[in-house]
Design a protein around this motif. Structure first.
Motif, PDB file in Angstrom:
ATOM      1  N   VAL A   1      -2.204 -18.370 -12.984  1.00 38.26           N
ATOM      2  CA  VAL A   1      -2.324 -16.964 -12.582  1.00 38.26           C
ATOM      3  C   VAL A   1      -1.411 -16.066 -13.419  1.00 38.26           C
ATOM      4  N   PHE A   2      -0.148 -16.456 -13.545  1.00 38.33           N
ATOM      5  CA  PHE A   2       0.833 -15.523 -14.097  1.00 38.33           C
ATOM      6  C   PHE A   2       1.070 -15.666 -15.595  1.00 38.33           C
ATOM      7  N   LEU A   3       0.696 -16.814 -16.160  1.00 33.38           N
ATOM      8  CA  LEU A   3       0.807 -16.951 -17.607  1.00 33.38           C
ATOM      9  C   LEU A   3      -0.594 -16.822 -18.169  1.00 33.38           C
TER      10      LEU A   3
ATOM     11  N   VAL B   1       0.016 -11.626 -19.463  1.00 34.84           N
ATOM     12  CA  VAL B   1       1.137 -12.438 -18.999  1.00 34.84           C
ATOM     13  C   VAL B   1       2.072 -11.591 -18.146  1.00 34.84           C
ATOM     14  N   ASP B   2       2.439 -12.128 -17.000  1.00 38.07           N
ATOM     15  CA  ASP B   2       3.459 -11.488 -16.181  1.00 38.07           C
ATOM     16  C   ASP B   2       4.810 -11.825 -16.811  1.00 38.07           C
TER      17      ASP B   2
END
Lengths: 272, 370
Positions: free
Chosen positions: B123-125, B132-133
């Protein structure tokens, strides 16, 4: 550090047009040029209050400013409607996939809009104007609640004069000054000069309108893969992370917001 | 690089931690009592204590334990905080302030958590910097993961139902396995190797006997856990998507939600949940943007301006959670977004049990109605 995907870009409100009692078009000038493809959306920030998703309604060819047509409905839009020229908002994006113009080449296009749903379609129309040689004809069927709820009043007449364009409007509730059709937008989806075997339909409006227009189009013989729908939910991040806009196996924000009915037809409750 | 395994004696574990705390903000497991007790109803005597991860410098050293199973809090709390400032606008300087955070080292992570990190990472990468978070990425790449085998399990644990083992073989920097009077320490990354190199006097290469001793212990835990799970009859991971789809109109969703008090415990304690909301606040002359956890069991999760809400009924929200975990994620990454940690079971005051729901969905699809 890498780019902060949550950080808005500053944009100044350059102009405001009152379209109807509840709808305004804001012209925004971002600090840096901002490109989008027709059908993509942005997150618009009211500083300190929050964001809401909107699809720009202006010509995607113009990079230095953009129009966003907004109906007053919630907290962010109410505050936006109070804002004045010169005030600052934020924008993030663009997000998602826009209208696949390349798939429309050589086709008859039927564009069906409802209410403020004409906003994203106006940006599509601008894109079509500049590439009009690619399409056989463009039919626009637009419905609004009353004559007073019609957006882009001044422009619709001009668009209708364009070569290859055929425009019919309707209002749900008529009044003595209204000369056109009275009835839901589905009532003007008939006797259309269109080759169903070589046509694409593009629909944008409130969910209930999209539902009945889709059913009507299927009834007319459109194939699910030729019906393009602009879906929306409470998109927050715009990047497929926050989880709010899941629809089946998709996120509307990154896999849409434009989907064919073919992609959605087996998913439960798509109109809710 | 090839994973090396060493033996570390019990007396030296604090020296190991002391070395790590030089470079990291270290969290270690500590035993805690909670009022939440799920008794086993078929005769197994299972532990009911819980573990929390506390900052090393803030605990009495004698409190530090080796946790038998996963701690209370999901591991994602270390990388994606419950409420975090992720932007400030429109100050002159809109570039992120360089937050001077010491990277974290987390001891006490179990294999369920390691599995969940695959979902959080998805989800976040991303492959592309545009999605990208940056806050998650920084913490995640700098963190030191010190995982551990599970020598035990609690009633709510069901990792093995989804073929997730109660010990780690990848996804960590160090892994600790309790053995005799110490630990086997797997060293599985460059940064772990660097640390191991600096404390070589504490570490002796593991012997074949020690390694086979560990295997035997691991097998024994699996046998006991499998027996435990045989009483729960949880469907195999291969049928999860199918039964959730087939159960769309099942009465289960309505029945289960009768006891839901909408506290959001299940979504906030979940190791694989990731949803959040961007929320803005005024901050002096500036505005700031917060990333705050959100979740689909909360009633306004899908509400839009104008009042529409795709998940307006409670049963829809429960069902949505299962669709997300067992349909959406299987379509998008090929495996379910559930690691079997059982935290949602432990936390639920309404006794809503994911194992029970999956079993009922399976039964409705495959067992003839009597």
């Amino acid at each position: 550090m890498m780019k902060n995907i949550y950080q808005p870009v500053e944009a100044v409100i350059e102009n405001i047009i009152q379209e109807t009692s509840a709808i305004k078009t804001f012209t925004l000038k971002p600090k840096t040029d901002f490109s989008f493809v027709t059908g993509q959306f942005i997150e618009l920030t009211v500083p300190g209050l929050g964001e809401a998703p909107f699809t720009p309604s202006s010509d995607p060819g113009i990079k230095e400013r953009m129009d966003v047509t907004i109906m007053k409905t919630g907290a962010v839009t109410s505050k936006l409607h109070e804002m004045q020229k010169g005030q600052v908002v934020g924008i993030r994006g663009p997000f998602g996939k826009g209208y696949p113009l390349h798939k429309f080449k050589g086709k008859d296009l039927l564009i069906v809009g409802g209410g403020v749903g004409l906003a994203p379609l106006r940006s599509l129309l601008f894109s079509l104007f500049s590439t009009i040689d690619n399409y056989n004809k463009v039919l626009l069927r637009y419905g609004s609640r009353t004559a007073n709820d019609i957006v882009y009043k001044g422009s619709i007449g001009e668009w209708a004069k364009r070569d290859k364009f055929d425009i019919v409007t309707s209002v749900d509730i008529g009044d003595p000054s209204w000369q056109g059709n009275v009835g839901l937008v589905t009532t003007i989806l008939k006797d259309m000069p269109i080759d169903l075997n070589n046509a694409s339909a593009i629909v944008c409006g409130p969910p209930i309108m999209m539902k009945f227009v889709t059913l009507k189009l299927l009834d007319l013989g459109f194939k699910p893969k030729d019906i393009y729908l602009s879906m929306e939910k409470s998109m927050s991040c715009g990047l497929g992370k926050c989880g709010h806009c899941r629809l089946g196996k998709f996120y509307i924000c990154k896999d849409g917001p434009v989907f064919t009915y073919e992609e959605l037809k087996d998913i439960h409750d798509i109109w809710d | 690089m090839k994973m090396e395994t060493y033996f570390l004696s019990n007396e030296d574990i604090l020296k190991f931690y002391d070395r790590i705390v030089k470079d990291y903000q270290l969290y270690v497991p500590v035993k805690t009592k909670t009022p939440i007790k799920i008794a086993c109803d078929y005769g197994f005597s299972l532990p009911t204590d819980d573990y929390i991860l506390k900052e090393y410098s803030a605990v009495n050293k004698e409190e530090i334990v080796f946790n038998e199973y996963r701690p209370i809090e999901p591991v994602r709390t270390f990388f994606n905080q419950y409420k975090e400032e992720v932007g400030e606008y429109f100050a002159q300087e809109t570039i992120e302030k360089d937050k001077k955070e010491k990277p974290v080292a987390i001891s006490g992570i179990k294999n369920c958590d390691i599995f969940s990190l695959k979902i959080q990472d998805f989800v976040f990468l991303g492959k592309d910097d545009d999605i990208v978070d940056p806050f998650y990425k920084k913490r995640r790449q700098d963190a030191l993961i010190i995982s551990g085998d599970c020598p035990g399990f609690k009633e709510a644990c069901f990792c093995r139902a989804f073929d997730i083992n109660p010990y780690c073989e990848q996804g960590f920097d160090f892994n600790l396995s309790v053995l005799n009077n110490g630990y086997l320490v797997d060293v599985n990354s460059k940064k772990a190797n660097l640390i191991a190199g600096s404390i070589r006097d504490l570490l002796t290469p593991a012997t074949l006997g020690q390694l086979s001793g560990r295997s035997a212990k691991r097998d024994a835990v699996i046998r006991k856990l499998d027996e435990h799970l045989s009483h729960h009859k949880i469907p195999k991971k291969e049928v999860l998507q199918e039964i959730v789809k087939a159960g769309h109109n099942s009465q289960i969703w309505h029945e289960q939600m009768r006891t839901c008090v909408e506290c959001g415990g299940c979504i906030f304690m979940c190791d694989t949940c990731h949803c959040f909301l961007l929320s803005d606040e005024i901050s002096g002359n500036n505005s700031k943007r917060l990333r705050v956890w959100d979740g689909c069991l909360l009633k306004n999760f899908t509400r839009v301006a104008g009042g529409g809400n795709a998940l307006k009924m409670r049963y829809m929200r429960l069902r949505n959670r299962y669709i997300k975990k067992f349909d959406f994620f299987i379509d998008n990454i090929g495996f379910q977004a559930c690691c079997g940690c059982g935290r949602c079971i432990d936390v639920c005051p309404g006794r809503i049990d994911i194992r029970n729901i999956l079993r009922r969905l399976y039964d409705e699809k495959y067992l003839p109605a009597s």
